[in-house]
Scaffold this active site. Structure first.
Site, PDB file in Angstrom:
ATOM      1  N   ARG A  88       0.857  -1.200   0.000  1.00 45.75           N
ATOM      2  CA  ARG A  88       0.000   0.000   0.000  1.00 45.75           C
ATOM      3  C   ARG A  88       0.889   1.246   0.000  1.00 45.75           C
ATOM      4  O   ARG A  88       0.615   2.234  -0.671  1.00 45.75           O
ATOM      5  CB  ARG A  88      -0.950   0.010   1.211  1.00 45.75           C
ATOM      6  CG  ARG A  88      -1.648   1.354   1.412  1.00 45.75           C
ATOM      7  CD  ARG A  88      -2.907   1.285   2.260  1.00 45.75           C
ATOM      8  NE  ARG A  88      -2.786   0.429   3.426  1.00 45.75           N
ATOM      9  CZ  ARG A  88      -2.081   0.707   4.532  1.00 45.75           C
ATOM     10  NH1 ARG A  88      -1.432   1.853   4.639  1.00 45.75           N
ATOM     11  NH2 ARG A  88      -2.029  -0.148   5.531  1.00 45.75           N
ATOM     12  N   TYR A 141     -17.159  16.632 -15.411  1.00 52.68           N
ATOM     13  CA  TYR A 141     -17.529  15.215 -15.444  1.00 52.68           C
ATOM     14  C   TYR A 141     -18.537  14.945 -14.315  1.00 52.68           C
ATOM     15  O   TYR A 141     -18.355  15.426 -13.185  1.00 52.68           O
ATOM     16  CB  TYR A 141     -16.270  14.361 -15.281  1.00 52.68           C
ATOM     17  CG  TYR A 141     -16.567  12.925 -14.949  1.00 52.68           C
ATOM     18  CD1 TYR A 141     -17.350  12.139 -15.795  1.00 52.68           C
ATOM     19  CD2 TYR A 141     -16.091  12.342 -13.776  1.00 52.68           C
ATOM     20  CE1 TYR A 141     -17.649  10.831 -15.479  1.00 52.68           C
ATOM     21  CE2 TYR A 141     -16.372  11.029 -13.461  1.00 52.68           C
ATOM     22  CZ  TYR A 141     -17.153  10.280 -14.317  1.00 52.68           C
ATOM     23  OH  TYR A 141     -17.454   8.985 -13.997  1.00 52.68           O
ATOM     24  N   LYS A 166      -8.575   6.211 -19.063  1.00 53.74           N
ATOM     25  CA  LYS A 166      -8.887   6.744 -20.383  1.00 53.74           C
ATOM     26  C   LYS A 166      -7.654   6.688 -21.295  1.00 53.74           C
ATOM     27  O   LYS A 166      -7.142   5.619 -21.542  1.00 53.74           O
ATOM     28  CB  LYS A 166      -9.462   8.154 -20.226  1.00 53.74           C
ATOM     29  CG  LYS A 166     -10.591   8.244 -19.154  1.00 53.74           C
ATOM     30  CD  LYS A 166     -11.728   7.315 -19.488  1.00 53.74           C
ATOM     31  CE  LYS A 166     -12.988   7.459 -18.664  1.00 53.74           C
ATOM     32  NZ  LYS A 166     -12.932   7.288 -17.235  1.00 53.74           N
TER      33      LYS A 166
HETATM   34  C1  LIG Z   1     -12.821  13.934 -17.044  1.00 53.99           C
HETATM   35  C2  LIG Z   1     -12.900  12.782 -16.081  1.00 53.99           C
HETATM   36  N1  LIG Z   1     -12.343  12.894 -14.870  1.00 53.99           N
HETATM   37  C3  LIG Z   1     -12.407  11.902 -13.966  1.00 53.99           C
HETATM   38  C4  LIG Z   1     -13.053  10.716 -14.252  1.00 53.99           C
HETATM   39  C5  LIG Z   1     -13.139   9.633 -13.206  1.00 53.99           C
HETATM   40  O1  LIG Z   1     -12.277   8.591 -13.517  1.00 53.99           O
HETATM   41  P1  LIG Z   1     -12.513   7.053 -13.097  1.00 53.99           P
HETATM   42  O2  LIG Z   1     -13.720   6.581 -13.856  1.00 53.99           O
HETATM   43  O3  LIG Z   1     -11.242   6.390 -13.511  1.00 53.99           O
HETATM   44  O4  LIG Z   1     -12.742   7.016 -11.639  1.00 53.99           O
HETATM   45  C6  LIG Z   1     -13.633  10.541 -15.509  1.00 53.99           C
HETATM   46  C7  LIG Z   1     -14.344   9.301 -15.835  1.00 53.99           C
HETATM   47  O5  LIG Z   1     -15.038   9.214 -16.827  1.00 53.99           O
HETATM   48  C8  LIG Z   1     -13.566  11.609 -16.451  1.00 53.99           C
HETATM   49  O6  LIG Z   1     -14.115  11.517 -17.666  1.00 53.99           O
END
Ligand SMILES: Cc1ncc(COP(=O)(O)O)c(C=O)c1O
Length: 409
Positions: free
Chosen positions: A76, A129, A226
């Site tokens: 961890r 988001y 992503k």
């Molecule tokens: C712009 C953006 N930030 C943060 C996140 C959150 O990421 P995660 O799904 O890996 O927790 C996403 C998820 O789609 C996103 O599109």
């Protein structure tokens, strides 16, 4: 395009790094694609393995109590595969420190809880988001952290939203799903003049297209799920910071809170990063062609893509990004039912949440990724369709959209 790119304030890591030390050897002026393949990824000193091994272990033998061989005591706190990823991430963003997390949301949560205290205030984008909005609205507000949604492309509105207790301006550029553009340099100036710090969620651009720290931001945050991972096979997050002291505080919180990625997930993200540059090039060129093609289609009311000269953020995007990205959204003339129809008709574009993988995806943000913003200031129009344009052959992608858009004609 692309002013301000810099690499090399961090360097190679190796297994000889202790968990608290990332950069050791300067990368000098190694270019992005080279650093993506080599930073933090020296051949294994024991076996010569060219690829960083997956250190699938929870703990490490000690030579006597406290006698840590390479600085690792418990996974961890630190794991060599994760160290390689974190070193690479710090290098690519020109940061003092990179930290990897179990998801983008885990990264965001750890970041806000490290940088804010109850009673603090955060300015967030009014088209962030959905998960980011849910974190601020549904969770952090209950722990005394206030937020104000603002159109970050309106700098007067940003200044007006600042309060004496504002600790962060939280920026996303381009935004998910409306592809709005915020001026990172201008926001950094505003934040710093107010004694606050600027966080940029750089998920849509990736460090290949945009370098928030070089533009003056204090923190870059990512969903590595992503473009960094790039193959829709892993969930992860990351934070890269300019200030080493903040890096230490985050490392403390990362260990204390424990939302870390496992060794295999760290390895998958690291492997994805090796091809980030070539993938982003194709994502950008395919997306630009699709945005052009969508323009003027009878079923389409408007196309949201920062690469289009008529996009209100086009000039800023051209200044601060080296390409306009692989995400395209559009508003459909027939409203929600027409948008849902299009989403259900594509064959190459897979109907699914997420983005940034090699395969093209289509989704309806209002009913899918941004459902948490319903009835909020961030609610997304039901006419919006979002495309994550993959790296397939452009002719197949356009033929697929053509049949999906024209089926109702
Ligand atoms: C712009 C953006 N930030 C943060 C996140 C959150 O990421 P995660 O799904 O890996 O927790 C996403 C998820 O789609 C996103 O599109």
């Amino acid at each position: 395009m692309g002013a301000g790119f810099r690499l090399g304030s961090s360097g190679f890591g190796s297994l000889a790094l202790s968990t608290g030390d990332q950069p050791m050897v300067s990368l000098g002026h190694m270019k992005f694609e080279t650093a993506a393949i080599h930073a933090g990824q020296e051949p294994d000193p024991y076996t010569g393995a060219v690829v960083v091994p997956i250190h699938q272990t929870s703990t490490y033998a000690q030579d006597g109590v406290g006698g840590l061989r390479l600085g690792y005591e418990y996974s961890r706190t630190g794991n060599p595969t994760r160290t390689a990823l974190e070193t690479c991430l710090a290098t690519l963003d020109g940061g003092a420190r990179g930290l990897a997390f179990a998801s983008g949301m885990a990264a965001e949560d750890t970041l806000v809880r490290t940088m804010c205290r109850p009673g603090d205030h955060v300015v967030i984008p009014n088209d962030a988001y959905g998960g980011t909005y849910r974190l601020f609205h549904g969770v952090l507000s209950q722990w005394g952290i206030e937020h104000t949604p603002v159109d970050l492309s309106d700098l007067v509105a940003v200044r007006t939203a600042l309060q004496p207790n504002t600790k962060l301006i939280w920026c996303e550029t381009p935004t998910n799903p409306l592809l709005s553009i915020a001026d990172v340099m201008a926001l950094a100036e505003i934040a710093h003049a107010a004694g606050a710090r600027l966080v940029v969620d750089n998920t849509f651009a990736s460090p290949y297209l945009q370098q928030p720290l070089a533009l003056g931001a204090d923190v870059a945050v990512y969903s590595t799920t992503k473009y960094l991972g790039g193959h829709s096979d892993v969930v992860g997050g990351a934070v890269v910071v300019a200030d080493p002291e903040l890096g230490d505080q985050l490392a403390y919180a990362q260990n204390a809170i424990g939302a870390i990625p496992g060794a295999f997930d760290s390895w998958l993200v690291l492997r994805g990063i090796k091809t980030l540059g070539v993938r982003m090039g194709r994502h950008c060129s395919n997306a630009a062609k699709i945005a052009d093609w969508l323009e003027g289609k009878p079923a389409v009311a408007s196309v949201l893509y920062p690469g289009l000269p008529k996009h209100p953020g086009h000039e800023i995007a051209a200044r601060q990004m080296r390409g306009f990205g692989g995400m395209v959204s559009f508003l459909v003339r027939g409203g929600e039912s027409a948008a849902l129809e299009i989403c259900s008709r594509t064959r190459v574009f897979i109907l699914a949440e997420s983005l940034g993988g090699v395969e093209s995806l289509i989704e309806h943000p209002g009913r899918m990724t941004h459902v948490s913003t319903a009835d909020s200031p961030l609610q997304v129009s039901a006419s919006v369709v979002r495309l994550s344009v993959g790296i397939e052959d452009i002719d197949d992608l356009i033929a697929d959209l053509d049949q999906a858009l024209s089926a109702g004609d």
